[in-house]
Scaffold this motif. Structure first.
Motif, PDB file in Angstrom:
ATOM      1  N   THR A 195     -63.314  47.114  75.250  1.00  0.00           N
ATOM      2  CA  THR A 195     -64.685  46.751  74.896  1.00  0.00           C
ATOM      3  C   THR A 195     -65.689  47.168  75.963  1.00  0.00           C
ATOM      4  O   THR A 195     -66.851  46.779  75.913  1.00  0.00           O
ATOM      5  CB  THR A 195     -64.789  45.227  74.665  1.00  0.00           C
ATOM      6  N   GLY A 196     -65.229  47.951  76.943  1.00  0.00           N
ATOM      7  CA  GLY A 196     -66.134  48.466  77.961  1.00  0.00           C
ATOM      8  C   GLY A 196     -66.538  47.456  79.019  1.00  0.00           C
ATOM      9  O   GLY A 196     -67.497  47.694  79.772  1.00  0.00           O
ATOM     10  N   GLN A 197     -65.826  46.332  79.109  1.00  0.00           N
ATOM     11  CA  GLN A 197     -66.130  45.299  80.100  1.00  0.00           C
ATOM     12  C   GLN A 197     -65.324  45.588  81.384  1.00  0.00           C
ATOM     13  O   GLN A 197     -64.346  44.909  81.698  1.00  0.00           O
ATOM     14  CB  GLN A 197     -65.790  43.914  79.540  1.00  0.00           C
ATOM     15  N   ILE A 198     -65.750  46.612  82.109  1.00  0.00           N
ATOM     16  CA  ILE A 198     -64.959  47.099  83.240  1.00  0.00           C
ATOM     17  C   ILE A 198     -64.840  46.060  84.348  1.00  0.00           C
ATOM     18  O   ILE A 198     -63.772  45.887  84.954  1.00  0.00           O
ATOM     19  CB  ILE A 198     -65.563  48.408  83.784  1.00  0.00           C
ATOM     20  N   LEU A 199     -65.926  45.351  84.633  1.00  0.00           N
ATOM     21  CA  LEU A 199     -65.860  44.349  85.691  1.00  0.00           C
ATOM     22  C   LEU A 199     -64.930  43.201  85.299  1.00  0.00           C
ATOM     23  O   LEU A 199     -64.178  42.681  86.126  1.00  0.00           O
ATOM     24  CB  LEU A 199     -67.258  43.807  86.001  1.00  0.00           C
ATOM     25  N   THR A 200     -64.950  42.820  84.024  1.00  0.00           N
ATOM     26  CA  THR A 200     -64.030  41.781  83.547  1.00  0.00           C
ATOM     27  C   THR A 200     -62.585  42.268  83.630  1.00  0.00           C
ATOM     28  O   THR A 200     -61.680  41.511  84.015  1.00  0.00           O
ATOM     29  CB  THR A 200     -64.369  41.387  82.104  1.00  0.00           C
ATOM     30  N   ALA A 201     -62.358  43.534  83.282  1.00  0.00           N
ATOM     31  CA  ALA A 201     -61.014  44.102  83.413  1.00  0.00           C
ATOM     32  C   ALA A 201     -60.557  44.072  84.865  1.00  0.00           C
ATOM     33  O   ALA A 201     -59.406  43.735  85.170  1.00  0.00           O
ATOM     34  CB  ALA A 201     -60.986  45.520  82.869  1.00  0.00           C
ATOM     35  N   ALA A 202     -61.469  44.424  85.785  1.00  0.00           N
ATOM     36  CA  ALA A 202     -61.127  44.405  87.208  1.00  0.00           C
ATOM     37  C   ALA A 202     -60.827  42.987  87.681  1.00  0.00           C
ATOM     38  O   ALA A 202     -59.948  42.776  88.527  1.00  0.00           O
ATOM     39  CB  ALA A 202     -62.265  45.002  88.024  1.00  0.00           C
ATOM     40  N   PRO A 241     -74.078  41.061  92.996  1.00  0.00           N
ATOM     41  CA  PRO A 241     -73.156  40.231  93.782  1.00  0.00           C
ATOM     42  C   PRO A 241     -71.769  40.136  93.151  1.00  0.00           C
ATOM     43  O   PRO A 241     -70.763  40.153  93.861  1.00  0.00           O
ATOM     44  CB  PRO A 241     -73.861  38.868  93.800  1.00  0.00           C
ATOM     45  N   ALA A 242     -71.711  40.042  91.811  1.00  0.00           N
ATOM     46  CA  ALA A 242     -70.406  39.930  91.148  1.00  0.00           C
ATOM     47  C   ALA A 242     -69.559  41.173  91.384  1.00  0.00           C
ATOM     48  O   ALA A 242     -68.352  41.079  91.637  1.00  0.00           O
ATOM     49  CB  ALA A 242     -70.598  39.693  89.650  1.00  0.00           C
ATOM     50  N   PRO A 289     -69.444  33.723  84.472  1.00  0.00           N
ATOM     51  CA  PRO A 289     -68.163  34.391  84.182  1.00  0.00           C
ATOM     52  C   PRO A 289     -68.073  35.826  84.686  1.00  0.00           C
ATOM     53  O   PRO A 289     -67.086  36.495  84.427  1.00  0.00           O
ATOM     54  CB  PRO A 289     -68.135  34.367  82.660  1.00  0.00           C
ATOM     55  N   ASN A 290     -69.112  36.323  85.387  1.00  0.00           N
ATOM     56  CA  ASN A 290     -69.034  37.691  85.892  1.00  0.00           C
ATOM     57  C   ASN A 290     -67.983  37.840  86.989  1.00  0.00           C
ATOM     58  O   ASN A 290     -67.410  38.908  87.184  1.00  0.00           O
ATOM     59  CB  ASN A 290     -70.402  38.118  86.431  1.00  0.00           C
ATOM     60  N   HIS A 291     -67.733  36.754  87.696  1.00  0.00           N
ATOM     61  CA  HIS A 291     -66.754  36.765  88.777  1.00  0.00           C
ATOM     62  C   HIS A 291     -65.948  35.478  88.663  1.00  0.00           C
ATOM     63  O   HIS A 291     -66.511  34.384  88.683  1.00  0.00           O
ATOM     64  CB  HIS A 291     -67.489  36.843  90.129  1.00  0.00           C
ATOM     65  N   TRP A 292     -64.628  35.594  88.541  1.00  0.00           N
ATOM     66  CA  TRP A 292     -63.781  34.444  88.231  1.00  0.00           C
ATOM     67  C   TRP A 292     -63.200  33.763  89.461  1.00  0.00           C
ATOM     68  O   TRP A 292     -62.575  32.729  89.358  1.00  0.00           O
ATOM     69  CB  TRP A 292     -62.651  34.880  87.299  1.00  0.00           C
TER      70      TRP A 292
END
Length: 413
Positions: A195-202, A241-242, A289-292
């Motif tokens: 879904t193109g959510q690269i930061l979430t994938a990372a 920052p995220a 939720p940008n950074h878990w």
């Protein structure tokens, strides 16, 4: 009886031209430990780190592939029962036509996100039982939402399920249900990527590298984290920052894996990269939720001190434990790390005190963690190691606090 581990240690010792006594001296271990291992005994990973450093090989080179010993016991049976509903939701029975999953009413995507946020807060509050109860319905609802929607709404539902899986993976890794955690995290990474959510994938990769590290899969954890860090490397002047935080966390994973795998040069470079990210942030970041997770100057320093603990430098741990970036003033200014990161740091401090013979100081650290993170500490082998070693080495009668803590952690003398 010889084992793969015994054969590997013996092979590398002979290749290095060392006797058992010489290897023990170089590794700062007793010769009895070396003899026990070469006769088929087992040891903590920390002991294998010391042997690997003395032999000039990676820790992974000493690990053996062989049939595992049974570790089933009352706790395993209890976990099997407690996690039955979560296992059914995450891994439904699969037939020829379709998975045999329990039917669920499609939920509003906004409601799924709200539940994920609630679960995330419960996780950081060490309310693991509450998280376990919330997750089965959350996973079923997020799956049903995808099936019932189309177009952009379906995409939003996929992202919501990705977040639900990340929460499941984080929780399951914490309670050491690694196979289930791997399934949740790998599926979350796949959905985020698609879904193109690269930061979430990372972010999912950060969690997966933590899982691999806990399984002593140091080579894979190091390589995966480094590759992903390269793929999302930010422009310092314009990065959010995220993004800086996730990038920094990936370098922390590289460092943690490489220092345990006897690759100090790579660990040092990874710590430098993490410090660069932390300096760019200037404060602790946990913008869910940008950074878990949690990352910043204090977290980077905490993890650098953890390296000293892995290397057995107890005095170095205590010198830096409450000074500089870990001093009270700096922690107030920059923000405190996440509770698990801070708790692990204080376990390192407790271990250092015990190594230097300060039993009461070690107990004070354990007691404080029991007060602030009672559920978390019961899942930490390091806490049990410290308590077990204290019971073995203390000459005087145990205090009431010591007896109580040993019972709380399930440690016997």
């Amino acid at each position: 009886m010889s084992t793969g581990l015994a054969d590997n240690i013996r092979k590398h010792r002979r290749a290095a031209g060392l006797s058992q006594e010489q290897l023990a001296h170089e590794a700062e271990l007793s010769v009895g430990v070396v003899r026990k291992l070469e006769q088929g005994g087992d040891a903590r990973v920390e002991t294998l780190h010391s042997l690997a450093r003395a032999l000039g090989v990676s820790t992974s080179a000493l690990f053996a592939t062989e049939a595992p010993k049974s570790v089933l016991g009352p706790q395993d049976e209890a976990n099997r029962r407690y996690l039955a509903e979560l296992r059914k939701a995450l891994m439904p029975a699969v037939g020829i036509a379709a998975p045999l999953a329990e039917p669920a009413e499609p939920a509003e995507v906004s409601a799924i996100h709200r539940k994920v946020r609630e679960g995330h807060a419960l996780y950081w509050a060490d309310q693991y039982g509450a998280v376990a109860k919330l997750l089965p319905a959350l996973l079923r609802d997020s799956d049903a939402a995808i099936s019932s929607l189309e177009g952009e709404e379906e995409q939003r539902a996929v992202i919501a399920r990705c977040h639900a899986l990340l929460l499941a993976g984080k929780y399951l890794t914490q309670v050491r249900q690694y196979d289930m955690a791997y399934l949740a995290l790998s599926e979350a990474i796949r959905l985020a990527r698609e879904t193109g959510q690269i930061l979430t994938a990372a972010t999912g990769v950060v969690g997966l590298c933590w899982l691999l590290l806990r399984q002593d899969r140091f080579d894979e954890s190091e390589k995966l984290a480094a590759l992903t860090a390269d793929e999302i490397e930010p422009r310092m002047s314009e990065a959010s920052p995220a993004r800086l935080a996730v990038w920094g966390e990936l370098w922390l994973r590289v460092a943690a894996a490489s220092v345990r795998n006897n690759r100090p040069d790579l660990a040092q470079e990874a710590r430098r990269m993490a410090a660069t990210a932390a300096s760019a942030l200037s404060t602790e970041d946990s913008t869910f939720p940008n950074h878990w997770g949690g990352f910043g100057p204090v977290t980077a320093e905490v993890k650098a001190v953890e390296d000293l603990s892995v290397l057995g430098d107890a005095r170095g741990v205590l010198r830096r434990a409450d000074d500089g970036l870990l001093g009270a003033k700096a922690v107030r200014n920059f923000g405190k790390p996440t509770a698990p990161n801070w708790g692990r740091h204080r376990l390192d401090v407790a271990r250092a005190h015990l190594t230097l013979g300060s039993h009461q100081d070690a107990m004070d650290e354990l007691l404080q963690l029991r007060r602030t993170s009672g559920a978390w500490i019961t899942h930490q082998p390091m806490a049990r190691y410290v308590m077990g070693d204290l019971l073995k080495t203390r000459k005087r009668t145990l205090t009431q606090d010591m007896r109580s803590m040993a019972a709380y952690l399930g440690v016997t003398g």
